[in-house]
Design an enzyme around this catalytic site. Sequence first.
Site, PDB file in Angstrom:
ATOM      1  N   SER A 106      -8.338 -56.418  17.059  1.00 19.53           N
ATOM      2  CA  SER A 106      -9.754 -56.123  17.246  1.00 19.53           C
ATOM      3  C   SER A 106     -10.263 -56.740  18.545  1.00 19.53           C
ATOM      4  CB  SER A 106     -10.549 -56.677  16.066  1.00 19.53           C
ATOM      5  OG  SER A 106     -11.939 -56.600  16.309  1.00 19.53           O
ATOM      6  N   GLN A 127      -7.982 -52.481  19.938  1.00 15.71           N
ATOM      7  CA  GLN A 127      -9.155 -51.718  19.502  1.00 15.71           C
ATOM      8  C   GLN A 127     -10.366 -52.100  20.329  1.00 15.71           C
ATOM      9  OE1 GLN A 127     -11.795 -53.462  17.761  1.00 15.71           O
ATOM     10  NE2 GLN A 127     -13.095 -51.644  17.592  1.00 15.71           N
ATOM     11  N   THR A 155     -12.942 -47.284  18.384  1.00 20.84           N
ATOM     12  CA  THR A 155     -13.759 -47.116  17.182  1.00 20.84           C
ATOM     13  C   THR A 155     -15.059 -46.417  17.553  1.00 20.84           C
ATOM     14  OG1 THR A 155     -12.823 -49.071  16.132  1.00 20.84           O
ATOM     15  CG2 THR A 155     -14.949 -48.314  15.309  1.00 20.84           C
ATOM     16  N   LYS A 251     -10.996 -43.708  16.268  1.00 20.37           N
ATOM     17  CA  LYS A 251     -11.048 -44.168  14.882  1.00 20.37           C
ATOM     18  C   LYS A 251     -12.454 -44.008  14.310  1.00 20.37           C
ATOM     19  CE  LYS A 251     -10.058 -48.256  12.023  1.00 20.37           C
ATOM     20  NZ  LYS A 251     -11.370 -48.369  11.373  1.00 20.37           N
ATOM     21  N   HIS A 275     -14.571 -46.476   7.823  1.00 17.81           N
ATOM     22  CA  HIS A 275     -14.693 -47.908   8.118  1.00 17.81           C
ATOM     23  C   HIS A 275     -14.572 -48.735   6.840  1.00 17.81           C
ATOM     24  CE1 HIS A 275     -15.789 -50.072  11.918  1.00 17.81           C
ATOM     25  NE2 HIS A 275     -15.857 -51.100  11.076  1.00 17.81           N
TER      26      HIS A 275
END
Length: 382
Positions: A106, A127, A155, A251, A275
């Site tokens: 992340s 990400q 994302t 995503k 999510h």
Amino acid sequence: MIISSTTDYREAARRRLPPFLFHYIDGGAYAEQTMRRNEEDLHALALKQRVLQEVGEIDLSSHLFNEALGLPVALAPVGLTGMYARRGEVQAARAAASRGISFTMSSVSVCPIEEVQPKSDRPIWFQLYVLKDRGFMKNVLERAWAAGVRTLVFTVDMPVPGARYRDAHSGMSGPHAAYRRILQAMLHPGWAWDVGVCGRPHDLGNVSAYLGKAITLEDYIGWLGNNFDPSIGWRDLQWVRDYWKGSMVLKGILDPDDAREAARFGADGIVVSNHGGRQLDGVLSSARALPTIADAVKGDLKLLVDSGVRSGLDVVRMLALGADAVMLGRAYIYALAAAGEGGVARLIDLIASEMRVAMTLTGARSIAEISRDSLVNAGLTP
């Protein structure tokens, strides 16, 4: 405590973690209906048992974005992973690499890219969100590429944070949150020593490296809230697509039209995801959204899926609905919190073992042989 499933790891994590951290990972948005549906809809899918199918060795291997995978599974990006175990991103990345799968880091991790990638035996994925601070986005993309990252997971379903009621009650946010977290840590001495003391520094490593100052847990929610950009559109991603030379995965796709747009945009893959039920409550479960998306874009790009996956049976179900690979989020965090790197490695082994049983009893010798014919009731409708 005997560990035989993700459920066991969840209970072990609940015991070990301060409540603010357990409920942060365990909770969803609003009334958590979508979070529950993610699991319920998967469980409603019946696998078609076949016998005497001459199933010998089972081949779980797969390929994704020019990478060989030991099984069609990747670890999903989870913010603050380093708060669940000492330098948690490092431990999770090592566990994933030891089992031949990919770890996705992340952008709001505790450990920075430069700490995690050198300690993994395979390239990690990274990400990123679309943020107002485009300088941070460019900086972190450059650093990720320099570290050896070649797959970017973007994302797109978080232009604003979801309303997560548990956080206000648990101490993650709300009145006197810092004092409540300190008290909770004192009541969980195992975590307090291993992570609270020995796991420092507790900041957003990638953000701190960019800003040149520590961005701590106290600043986490505020920084995210100030930097998410609800005005973004497809045009705002184009510079990233032009700039990033590796694979790019979007995503947070739940609608076939968005999936088609992602294919036209030039994405190499998408993650069908709500999510984990942490954004807009009341939307489709990933399992219900996946078949129509697969019908729309299968073959045009790689299809990944997450949300609600807790076992190897669930992985097989998602593959049967049309996914090329499955991402694990909560499941691996529970294992990480309970038992660190070894817990994550053991969880991946459990997933693989459960997949072999399911494939043997449905007559599938390889991942390619898993299809909707592997299901009795593949007709999940929105």
